[in-house]
Design a protein around this motif. Structure first.
Motif, PDB file in Angstrom:
ATOM      1  N   ARG A 133      -7.340 -10.324 -30.665  1.00  0.00           N
ATOM      2  CA  ARG A 133      -7.650 -11.065 -29.455  1.00  0.00           C
ATOM      3  C   ARG A 133      -6.509 -11.153 -28.531  1.00  0.00           C
ATOM      4  NH1 ARG A 133      -9.346 -14.905 -32.911  1.00  0.00           N
ATOM      5  NH2 ARG A 133      -8.044 -16.359 -32.159  1.00  0.00           N
ATOM      6  N   ALA A 134      -6.749 -11.216 -27.099  1.00  0.00           N
ATOM      7  CA  ALA A 134      -5.570 -11.223 -26.360  1.00  0.00           C
ATOM      8  C   ALA A 134      -4.454 -12.420 -26.620  1.00  0.00           C
ATOM      9  CB  ALA A 134      -5.976 -11.204 -24.724  1.00  0.00           C
ATOM     10  N   ASP A 135      -5.283 -13.495 -26.969  1.00  0.00           N
ATOM     11  CA  ASP A 135      -4.442 -14.559 -27.160  1.00  0.00           C
ATOM     12  C   ASP A 135      -3.450 -14.341 -28.390  1.00  0.00           C
ATOM     13  OD1 ASP A 135      -6.348 -14.694 -28.785  1.00  0.00           O
ATOM     14  OD2 ASP A 135      -6.364 -16.806 -29.360  1.00  0.00           O
ATOM     15  N   GLN A 136      -3.905 -13.628 -29.411  1.00  0.00           N
ATOM     16  CA  GLN A 136      -3.071 -13.385 -30.502  1.00  0.00           C
ATOM     17  C   GLN A 136      -2.132 -12.516 -30.177  1.00  0.00           C
ATOM     18  OE1 GLN A 136      -6.784 -12.020 -32.992  1.00  0.00           O
ATOM     19  NE2 GLN A 136      -5.818 -13.381 -34.455  1.00  0.00           N
ATOM     20  N   MET A 137      -2.460 -11.347 -29.057  1.00  0.00           N
ATOM     21  CA  MET A 137      -1.411 -10.531 -28.803  1.00  0.00           C
ATOM     22  C   MET A 137      -0.259 -11.184 -27.862  1.00  0.00           C
ATOM     23  SD  MET A 137      -1.117  -7.215 -28.967  1.00  0.00           S
ATOM     24  CE  MET A 137      -0.680  -5.564 -28.333  1.00  0.00           C
ATOM     25  N   VAL A 138      -0.346 -12.107 -27.150  1.00  0.00           N
ATOM     26  CA  VAL A 138       0.411 -12.915 -26.422  1.00  0.00           C
ATOM     27  C   VAL A 138       1.539 -13.821 -27.502  1.00  0.00           C
ATOM     28  CG1 VAL A 138       0.664 -14.897 -25.027  1.00  0.00           C
ATOM     29  CG2 VAL A 138      -0.654 -13.261 -24.419  1.00  0.00           C
ATOM     30  N   ARG A 139       0.757 -14.452 -28.499  1.00  0.00           N
ATOM     31  CA  ARG A 139       1.715 -14.940 -29.736  1.00  0.00           C
ATOM     32  C   ARG A 139       2.545 -14.262 -30.388  1.00  0.00           C
ATOM     33  NH1 ARG A 139      -3.296 -18.051 -30.668  1.00  0.00           N
ATOM     34  NH2 ARG A 139      -3.694 -16.634 -32.364  1.00  0.00           N
ATOM     35  N   MET A 140       1.910 -12.869 -30.454  1.00  0.00           N
ATOM     36  CA  MET A 140       2.817 -11.901 -31.197  1.00  0.00           C
ATOM     37  C   MET A 140       4.014 -11.406 -30.356  1.00  0.00           C
ATOM     38  SD  MET A 140       2.031  -7.820 -32.327  1.00  0.00           S
ATOM     39  CE  MET A 140       2.254  -7.152 -30.486  1.00  0.00           C
ATOM     40  N   VAL A 141       3.969 -11.414 -28.994  1.00  0.00           N
ATOM     41  CA  VAL A 141       5.017 -11.195 -28.118  1.00  0.00           C
ATOM     42  C   VAL A 141       5.805 -12.381 -28.023  1.00  0.00           C
ATOM     43  CG1 VAL A 141       5.826 -10.626 -25.750  1.00  0.00           C
ATOM     44  CG2 VAL A 141       3.717  -9.428 -26.763  1.00  0.00           C
ATOM     45  N   GLN A 142       5.373 -13.431 -28.112  1.00  0.00           N
ATOM     46  CA  GLN A 142       6.209 -14.659 -28.003  1.00  0.00           C
ATOM     47  C   GLN A 142       6.999 -14.901 -29.266  1.00  0.00           C
ATOM     48  OE1 GLN A 142       3.081 -17.575 -27.584  1.00  0.00           O
ATOM     49  NE2 GLN A 142       3.476 -18.130 -25.350  1.00  0.00           N
ATOM     50  N   HIS A 143       6.527 -14.564 -30.254  1.00  0.00           N
ATOM     51  CA  HIS A 143       7.250 -14.745 -31.620  1.00  0.00           C
ATOM     52  C   HIS A 143       8.621 -13.663 -31.599  1.00  0.00           C
ATOM     53  CE1 HIS A 143       3.379 -15.926 -33.852  1.00  0.00           C
ATOM     54  NE2 HIS A 143       3.931 -16.964 -33.673  1.00  0.00           N
ATOM     55  N   ARG A 144       8.216 -12.522 -30.948  1.00  0.00           N
ATOM     56  CA  ARG A 144       9.431 -11.551 -30.910  1.00  0.00           C
ATOM     57  C   ARG A 144      10.502 -11.992 -29.829  1.00  0.00           C
ATOM     58  NH1 ARG A 144       8.713  -7.506 -33.774  1.00  0.00           N
ATOM     59  NH2 ARG A 144       6.605  -6.671 -34.454  1.00  0.00           N
ATOM     60  N   ARG A 145      10.121 -12.560 -29.015  1.00  0.00           N
ATOM     61  CA  ARG A 145      10.789 -13.240 -27.896  1.00  0.00           C
ATOM     62  C   ARG A 145      11.803 -14.175 -28.592  1.00  0.00           C
ATOM     63  NH1 ARG A 145       7.479 -14.144 -23.996  1.00  0.00           N
ATOM     64  NH2 ARG A 145       7.411 -16.490 -24.297  1.00  0.00           N
ATOM     65  N   TYR A 146      11.168 -15.057 -29.541  1.00  0.00           N
ATOM     66  CA  TYR A 146      11.830 -16.168 -30.093  1.00  0.00           C
ATOM     67  C   TYR A 146      13.199 -15.355 -30.656  1.00  0.00           C
ATOM     68  CZ  TYR A 146       8.313 -19.131 -28.029  1.00  0.00           C
ATOM     69  OH  TYR A 146       7.446 -19.701 -27.235  1.00  0.00           O
ATOM     70  N   ILE A 147      12.834 -14.430 -31.689  1.00  0.00           N
ATOM     71  CA  ILE A 147      13.696 -13.835 -32.531  1.00  0.00           C
ATOM     72  C   ILE A 147      14.577 -13.300 -31.608  1.00  0.00           C
ATOM     73  CG2 ILE A 147      13.678 -11.908 -34.167  1.00  0.00           C
ATOM     74  CD1 ILE A 147      10.999 -12.399 -35.079  1.00  0.00           C
ATOM     75  N   GLU A 148      14.433 -12.555 -30.563  1.00  0.00           N
ATOM     76  CA  GLU A 148      15.503 -11.874 -29.777  1.00  0.00           C
ATOM     77  C   GLU A 148      16.215 -13.010 -29.236  1.00  0.00           C
ATOM     78  OE1 GLU A 148      16.272  -8.694 -29.569  1.00  0.00           O
ATOM     79  OE2 GLU A 148      14.602  -8.535 -31.092  1.00  0.00           O
ATOM     80  N   GLN A 149      15.668 -14.205 -28.762  1.00  0.00           N
ATOM     81  CA  GLN A 149      16.605 -15.460 -28.242  1.00  0.00           C
ATOM     82  C   GLN A 149      17.637 -15.804 -28.994  1.00  0.00           C
ATOM     83  OE1 GLN A 149      13.713 -18.161 -26.774  1.00  0.00           O
ATOM     84  NE2 GLN A 149      13.452 -17.041 -24.814  1.00  0.00           N
ATOM     85  N   ALA A 150      16.981 -16.064 -30.576  1.00  0.00           N
ATOM     86  CA  ALA A 150      17.811 -16.387 -31.725  1.00  0.00           C
ATOM     87  C   ALA A 150      18.934 -15.409 -31.852  1.00  0.00           C
ATOM     88  CB  ALA A 150      17.018 -16.887 -32.862  1.00  0.00           C
ATOM     89  N   LYS A 151      18.583 -14.422 -31.854  1.00  0.00           N
ATOM     90  CA  LYS A 151      19.797 -13.274 -32.139  1.00  0.00           C
ATOM     91  C   LYS A 151      20.643 -13.254 -30.994  1.00  0.00           C
ATOM     92  CE  LYS A 151      18.282  -8.924 -32.678  1.00  0.00           C
ATOM     93  NZ  LYS A 151      17.585  -7.969 -32.572  1.00  0.00           N
ATOM     94  N   GLY A 152      20.415 -13.554 -29.715  1.00  0.00           N
ATOM     95  CA  GLY A 152      21.204 -13.710 -28.629  1.00  0.00           C
ATOM     96  C   GLY A 152      21.939 -14.890 -28.680  1.00  0.00           C
TER      97      GLY A 152
END
Length: 221
Positions: A133-152
């Motif tokens: 679903r669209a909301d699941q797609m949004v969460r997937m993108v959010q999870h990846r963004r947090y990983i990138e933020q943590a790496k930064g």
């Protein structure tokens, strides 16, 4: 790579590209467990992914169940299993089979390609059947963004390339047996005190915060 149409062919070509970049790579696959489906596979992954799905054990199953990167051995080969997008059937897991223990450069190459493979799979294999679903797609993108933020954050605190920062997160995740996304979210909260879109996300467990504090303290010594 030659131009290809967006579809299953693209996923296969991305996996072919990954195998070409990794010396000693014997195959790569994309599967969902416990849904029990091997979505795409090249090389030895055709047989070894299916064997893990059928036998309900192995790095592929562990990565799907625990939603964290797992390494191990299957069929005499070393395996890196990385969970990606989250659908109703479970995480989409990318498996990479090597004839040697995974090196840092192997993990870096997998890190670069895996988001492309997972996103393509989410769109092609899942959205077409309205499973994701669209909301699941949004969460997937959010999870990846947090990983990138943590790496930064890690790259800023302990000057290092992205691959090294990702390896720190993965090691912390594996050592504490905590999901990579939870470690990443907790680290962002520990370091900055705030998390974008936090109201829409489930907060990490306490062990993720404890691990994130130790990791953040260690890189800031």
């Amino acid at each position: 790579m030659d131009e290809v149409k967006f579809g299953g062919q693209l996923i296969t070509r991305l996996m072919d590209h990954l195998c070409e970049r990794l010396p000693g790579c014997r195959g790569a696959g994309l599967s969902v467990w416990p849904d029990g489906a091997v979505l795409r596979a090249v090389g030895v992954a055709r047989e070894l992914d299916q064997a893990q799905v059928d036998g309900q054990e192995g790095p592929l199953v562990e990565a799907s169940r625990d939603e964290r990167q797992v390494t191990g051995q299957v069929g005499g080969l070393d395996v890196v299993a990385v969970p990606g997008s989250w659908g109703d059937g479970g995480p989409v897991v990318l498996t990479v089979y090597l004839d040697h223990p995974p090196r840092l450069e192997d993990l870096k190459a997998i890190e670069e390609i895996e988001p492309l493979v997972a996103t393509a799979a989410a769109v092609v294999e899942f959205c077409a059947g309205e499973v994701l679903r669209a909301d699941q797609m949004v969460r997937m993108v959010q999870h990846r963004r947090y990983i990138e933020q943590a790496k930064g954050l890690l790259m800023g605190a302990r000057p290092c390339p992205p691959g090294d920062a990702f390896e720190l997160l993965v090691r912390a995740s594996q050592h504490a047996n905590v999901k990579l996304r939870d470690i990443s979210m907790a680290l962002v909260l520990v370091a900055s005190g705030e998390l974008e879109d936090a109201d829409d996300m489930t907060m990490p467990p306490q062990i993720a915060f404890d691990t994130a504090r130790r990791l953040w303290g260690a890189v800031n010594l």
